[in-house]
Design a protein around this motif. Sequence first.
Motif, short mmCIF file in Angstrom:
data_model
loop_
_atom_site.label_atom_id
_atom_site.label_comp_id
_atom_site.label_asym_id
_atom_site.label_seq_id
_atom_site.Cartn_x
_atom_site.Cartn_y
_atom_site.Cartn_z
N MET A 1 0.84 -1.20 0.00
CA MET A 1 0.00 0.00 0.00
C MET A 1 0.87 1.25 0.00
SD MET A 1 -2.82 1.17 2.81
CE MET A 1 -3.72 2.69 2.62
N LYS A 2 0.63 2.16 -0.91
CA LYS A 2 1.41 3.39 -1.02
C LYS A 2 0.85 4.41 -0.04
CE LYS A 2 3.96 2.39 -4.78
NZ LYS A 2 5.41 2.54 -4.94
N ASP A 3 1.42 4.43 1.16
CA ASP A 3 0.89 5.29 2.21
C ASP A 3 1.90 6.25 2.81
OD1 ASP A 3 2.51 3.52 3.58
OD2 ASP A 3 0.96 2.79 4.96
N SER A 4 3.10 6.34 2.19
CA SER A 4 4.18 7.08 2.84
C SER A 4 4.87 8.08 1.92
CB SER A 4 5.24 6.10 3.37
OG SER A 4 4.68 5.21 4.30
N LEU A 5 5.40 9.13 2.54
CA LEU A 5 6.27 10.11 1.89
C LEU A 5 7.66 9.97 2.50
CD1 LEU A 5 5.55 13.89 1.29
CD2 LEU A 5 7.63 13.18 2.49
N LEU A 6 8.68 9.91 1.67
CA LEU A 6 10.06 9.77 2.15
C LEU A 6 10.83 11.05 1.91
CD1 LEU A 6 12.57 8.10 3.10
CD2 LEU A 6 12.91 7.51 0.68
N ILE A 7 11.55 11.51 2.94
CA ILE A 7 12.52 12.59 2.75
C ILE A 7 13.80 11.95 2.22
CG2 ILE A 7 13.90 14.36 3.89
CD1 ILE A 7 11.63 14.74 5.87
N LEU A 8 14.17 12.33 1.00
CA LEU A 8 15.26 11.67 0.27
C LEU A 8 16.35 12.68 -0.05
CD1 LEU A 8 16.30 9.12 -1.31
CD2 LEU A 8 15.03 10.03 -3.28
N SER A 9 17.55 12.46 0.49
CA SER A 9 18.66 13.39 0.21
C SER A 9 19.45 13.00 -1.02
CB SER A 9 19.60 13.44 1.42
OG SER A 9 20.30 12.21 1.56
N GLY A 10 19.58 11.70 -1.25
CA GLY A 10 20.48 11.20 -2.29
C GLY A 10 21.74 10.60 -1.70
N ALA A 26 4.83 6.59 -1.81
CA ALA A 26 4.05 7.20 -2.88
C ALA A 26 4.73 8.44 -3.43
CB ALA A 26 2.66 7.58 -2.35
N LEU A 27 5.60 9.06 -2.63
CA LEU A 27 6.24 10.31 -3.01
C LEU A 27 7.55 10.46 -2.24
CD1 LEU A 27 6.04 13.13 -4.45
CD2 LEU A 27 4.84 13.93 -2.40
N ALA A 28 8.59 10.89 -2.94
CA ALA A 28 9.87 11.22 -2.30
C ALA A 28 10.12 12.72 -2.46
CB ALA A 28 11.01 10.43 -2.93
N VAL A 29 10.62 13.34 -1.42
CA VAL A 29 10.85 14.79 -1.41
C VAL A 29 12.29 15.08 -1.04
CG1 VAL A 29 10.17 16.98 -0.38
CG2 VAL A 29 8.44 15.22 -0.78
N SER A 30 12.95 15.90 -1.85
CA SER A 30 14.29 16.39 -1.53
C SER A 30 14.20 17.89 -1.25
CB SER A 30 15.25 16.15 -2.69
OG SER A 30 15.40 14.78 -2.96
N PHE A 31 15.01 18.36 -0.31
CA PHE A 31 15.01 19.77 0.04
C PHE A 31 16.34 20.40 -0.39
CE2 PHE A 31 11.95 17.90 2.98
CZ PHE A 31 10.90 18.80 2.87
N SER A 111 -1.72 16.58 2.67
CA SER A 111 -2.30 17.14 1.46
C SER A 111 -2.45 16.10 0.35
CB SER A 111 -1.43 18.30 0.94
OG SER A 111 -1.40 19.36 1.88
N ASN A 112 -1.62 15.06 0.40
CA ASN A 112 -1.64 14.02 -0.63
C ASN A 112 -2.33 12.73 -0.17
OD1 ASN A 112 0.13 14.76 -3.21
ND2 ASN A 112 1.06 15.74 -1.43
N GLY A 113 -3.01 12.79 0.95
CA GLY A 113 -3.75 11.64 1.43
C GLY A 113 -2.89 10.50 1.92
N LEU A 114 -1.70 10.82 2.42
CA LEU A 114 -0.78 9.79 2.91
C LEU A 114 -0.83 9.72 4.44
CD1 LEU A 114 2.19 10.56 0.51
CD2 LEU A 114 0.37 8.85 0.23
N GLN A 115 -0.34 8.63 4.98
CA GLN A 115 -0.46 8.40 6.42
C GLN A 115 0.85 8.56 7.18
OE1 GLN A 115 -3.52 7.76 8.00
NE2 GLN A 115 -2.23 8.29 9.75
N TYR A 116 1.98 8.43 6.47
CA TYR A 116 3.28 8.46 7.15
C TYR A 116 4.30 9.32 6.42
CZ TYR A 116 1.41 4.34 9.53
OH TYR A 116 0.61 3.48 10.25
#
Length: 217
Positions: A1-10, A26-31, A111-116
């Motif tokens: 189940m795609k329920d998570s967002l990951l903070i991804l640095s590389g 479901a989504l990876a985010v880099s800052f 905002s994206n309907g994710l849980q974690y």
Amino acid sequence: MKDSLLILSGGVDSTTLLYDEQERIALAVSFDYGSKHNAREIPFAQWHCRHLGIPHVIIPLDFMTRYFRSSLLTGGEEIPEGHYDDENMRSTVVPFRNGIMLSIAVGMAESNGLQYVMMANHGGDHTIYPDCTPQFVQAFDAAAKAGTFVNIGLRSPYTNLTKADIARRGKDLGIDYAKTWSCYKGGDKHCGRCGTCVERREAFALAGIADPTEYED
């Protein structure tokens, strides 16, 4: 189940978690927060997300270079050399960096309907980074749940692992660690002398993995 967002640095840790938990991400985010090595890390984050077919977003946090003080940031003092246990490595701390990024990530998750929200802090980070400790993880998890309608949770499965443990996991997952970046100096090659380079070298050696990194020395 795609329920998570990951903070991804590389880097090694978050890239390993990307592969380890790919079925849930479901989504990876880099800052892009103005660190000296963002330009080397983020392209690897993009590459791995494309490889796995995971959506990836880059969020600029350029205000941090103007208002925060750290040798890790562009315009800051020189990156010190030595082991993370050395007192001089404290200059690389960006005050409350993870707290800021996690706050944004929690808002994006809701905002994206994710849980974690997931982060890849590990045991070696505890030495100098207060926003990587088990105490911080527990407190932020409670704050995120209390501050969202759907009780967004923080997952940090590597909190009590060593970087060598993570590298072993990555080897089992078949990750190409040549396509990751660690060095805080952000040069053409890893310097091999700053705290994160020293830790990278030690982790591969302890894990019994051939180090694919090209170092200056």
